[in-house]
Design an enzyme around this catalytic site. Structure first.
Site, PDB file in Angstrom:
ATOM      1  N   LYS A  25       0.843  -1.205   0.000  1.00  0.00           N
ATOM      2  CA  LYS A  25       0.000   0.000   0.000  1.00  0.00           C
ATOM      3  C   LYS A  25       0.875   1.250   0.000  1.00  0.00           C
ATOM      4  O   LYS A  25       0.598   2.219  -0.706  1.00  0.00           O
ATOM      5  CB  LYS A  25      -0.947  -0.004   1.203  1.00  0.00           C
TER       6      LYS A  25
ATOM      7  N   LYS B 113      -3.014  -8.518 -10.191  1.00  0.00           N
ATOM      8  CA  LYS B 113      -4.132  -8.890  -9.314  1.00  0.00           C
ATOM      9  C   LYS B 113      -5.260  -7.857  -9.442  1.00  0.00           C
ATOM     10  O   LYS B 113      -4.994  -6.655  -9.419  1.00  0.00           O
ATOM     11  CB  LYS B 113      -3.642  -8.904  -7.851  1.00  0.00           C
TER      12      LYS B 113
ATOM     13  N   LYS C  99      -9.704  -3.052  -6.410  1.00  0.00           N
ATOM     14  CA  LYS C  99     -10.395  -1.782  -6.654  1.00  0.00           C
ATOM     15  C   LYS C  99      -9.414  -0.613  -6.642  1.00  0.00           C
ATOM     16  O   LYS C  99      -9.639   0.406  -7.261  1.00  0.00           O
ATOM     17  CB  LYS C  99     -11.561  -1.548  -5.694  1.00  0.00           C
TER      18      LYS C  99
HETATM   19  P1  ADP Z   1      -9.263  -5.066  -3.098  1.00  0.00           P
HETATM   20  O1  ADP Z   1      -7.885  -5.560  -3.386  1.00  0.00           O
HETATM   21  O2  ADP Z   1     -10.041  -4.842  -4.336  1.00  0.00           O
HETATM   22  O3  ADP Z   1      -9.251  -3.853  -2.190  1.00  0.00           O
HETATM   23  P2  ADP Z   1     -10.070  -6.463  -0.771  1.00  0.00           P
HETATM   24  O4  ADP Z   1      -8.690  -6.342  -0.233  1.00  0.00           O
HETATM   25  O5  ADP Z   1     -11.155  -5.642  -0.151  1.00  0.00           O
HETATM   26  O6  ADP Z   1     -10.020  -6.210  -2.328  1.00  0.00           O
HETATM   27  O7  ADP Z   1     -10.480  -7.989  -0.732  1.00  0.00           O
HETATM   28  C1  ADP Z   1     -11.676  -8.544  -0.229  1.00  0.00           C
HETATM   29  C2  ADP Z   1     -11.630 -10.047  -0.351  1.00  0.00           C
HETATM   30  O8  ADP Z   1     -11.574 -10.422  -1.732  1.00  0.00           O
HETATM   31  C3  ADP Z   1     -10.388 -10.678   0.295  1.00  0.00           C
HETATM   32  O9  ADP Z   1     -10.719 -11.941   0.829  1.00  0.00           O
HETATM   33  C4  ADP Z   1      -9.435 -10.812  -0.850  1.00  0.00           C
HETATM   34  O10 ADP Z   1      -8.475 -11.816  -0.646  1.00  0.00           O
HETATM   35  C5  ADP Z   1     -10.385 -11.161  -1.994  1.00  0.00           C
HETATM   36  N1  ADP Z   1      -9.824 -10.677  -3.250  1.00  0.00           N
HETATM   37  C6  ADP Z   1      -9.596  -9.394  -3.602  1.00  0.00           C
HETATM   38  N2  ADP Z   1      -9.046  -9.293  -4.813  1.00  0.00           N
HETATM   39  C7  ADP Z   1      -8.913 -10.571  -5.265  1.00  0.00           C
HETATM   40  C8  ADP Z   1      -8.420 -11.146  -6.470  1.00  0.00           C
HETATM   41  N3  ADP Z   1      -7.965 -10.395  -7.458  1.00  0.00           N
HETATM   42  N4  ADP Z   1      -8.434 -12.484  -6.570  1.00  0.00           N
HETATM   43  C9  ADP Z   1      -8.921 -13.252  -5.567  1.00  0.00           C
HETATM   44  N5  ADP Z   1      -9.396 -12.781  -4.424  1.00  0.00           N
HETATM   45  C10 ADP Z   1      -9.410 -11.459  -4.253  1.00  0.00           C
END
Ligand code: ADP
Ligand code: TRP
Length: 321
Positions: free
Chosen positions: A110, A189, A192
């Site tokens: 981050k 990956k 958002k």
């Molecule tokens: P972001 O990276 O979009 O902010 P979050 O960190 O809020 O997403 O993730 C919420 C949930 O979704 C977590 O359990 C995370 O491991 C899963 N997740 C987020 N992005 C992915 C991805 N690209 N592939 C698989 N799982 C994901």
């Protein structure tokens, strides 16, 4: 068997969230004691807009319910409605070494992405550990990026038990390796915060435009292409049945495949895949009071367990003189 996972209400939910976390959670409804919550306190480490946070909290709840979470079969709530978690976070801070937090990739990533670090961002895994062990959870389904945080929760729980005596269940992460990381439209990956996400509940035009931006290589149309290194193929696989996947693989291996055609098919597959959920979503968006009631009911159930754990913890550490 108690299964718990949470999601941040920090924007629109995308298909990475769905395959990495929401779908596995929903599939547990019939088989386990399921705890699902919206982690708005975690979101405070990066979101400073109250209206946005309120709106996204309800939106995340609607998304989950529209995708098939049945609130009567699980405990579904908003993190800040059970404030015992903040007390436990502080208590756990006293047994968490700086080194453990300094090693966390997510914090380092981050910062590398330009987010200005604050104490909350650094201490984020301690709040997450409190989330997990407050409810004496056994299994934590998360995407691969969150595995280390669950391991930190394990370390903290083990350390607490070692110092103060057996108190917490030791949690295990659960990662579906096939779906461990859903790629974004740029092949990194999906997230958002990387502007590479395909949102679950978006309109048709935006979906088409997003899919058209999926990055592919520059192999000419009349040459065979490699499905196994292709981001577009990886996304297609998530939505197609085995026959369709085999068929597309064969089309990749023969000359003549146009990526633009595969993109059109993918947009249609995604649109159809979430069709029923989209209707439910539109309906639920009109019933926000009902959503609030569901979340408050869930918080009451969660709080009863949190209080039990905290009675024990307060006694163990000696703050119930
Ligand atoms: P972001 O990276 O979009 O902010 P979050 O960190 O809020 O997403 O993730 C919420 C949930 O979704 C977590 O359990 C995370 O491991 C899963 N997740 C987020 N992005 C992915 C991805 N690209 N592939 C698989 N799982 C994901
Ligand atoms: N940190 C997780 C994420 O960004 C969300 C989260 C907070 C969580 N508390 C949790 C996940 C407890 C599982 C269990 O995705």
């Amino acid at each position: 068997m108690r299964i718990l996972s949470g999601i941040q209400p920090s924007g629109s939910l995308h298909i990475g969230n769905y395959f990495g976390m929401m779908k596995p959670m929903i599939s547990y409804l019939e088989r386990a004691e399921l705890f699902v919550f919206i982690v708005n306190l975690h979101a405070l480490t990066t979101v400073n807009d109250s209206e946005e946070l309120k709106k996204n909290t309800l939106k995340a709840a609607v998304d989950f319910l529209a995708l098939g979470l049945e609130p009567e079969k699980c405990v579904f709530w908003v993190q800040s409605d059970v404030l015992e978690v903040t007390e436990l976070t502080w208590i756990l801070s006293g047994v968490t070494s700086m080194g453990l937090l300094e090693r966390c990739h997510s914090y380092k990533d981050k910062i590398a992405k330009g987010i200005v670090p604050n104490h909350g961002l650094f201490a984020y895994p301690v709040l997450m550990a409190a989330d997990i062990i407050l409810y004496q959870s056994n299994i934590i389904p998360v995407g691969k990026d969150q595995k280390q945080h669950v391991e930190v929760a394990r370390d903290i729980a083990l350390r607490f038990n070692h110092i103060f005596g057996e108190t917490f269940v030791i949690p295990e992460p659960e990662i579906n390796e096939d779906l461990a990381v859903v790629p974004g439209i740029d092949g990194q990956k999906m997230s958002k915060s990387y502007n590479n996400a395909i949102d679950i509940f978006t309109d048709r035009e935006t979906l088409n435009k997003t899919i058209m931006r999926v990055v592919t290589d520059s192999t000419p149309v009349n040459e065979p292409k490699n499905p196994d290194t292709c981001n577009l193929f990886a996304l297609y696989r998530l939505f197609a049945g085995p026959d369709k996947i085999d068929d597309l693989r064969a089309r990749y291996l023969a000359p003549g495949l146009k990526y633009a055609e595969v993109k059109k098919e993918l947009a249609q597959l995604i649109w159809d895949f979430f069709g029923e959920h989209r209707e439910k979503h539109a309906e639920l968006m009109k019933k926000q009071d009902i959503i609030r009631d569901i979340l408050r009911d869930g918080a009451n159930k969660a709080r009863a367990i949190a209080r039990e754990t905290m009675d024990l913890v307060r006694d163990r550490v000696g703050i119930n003189y």
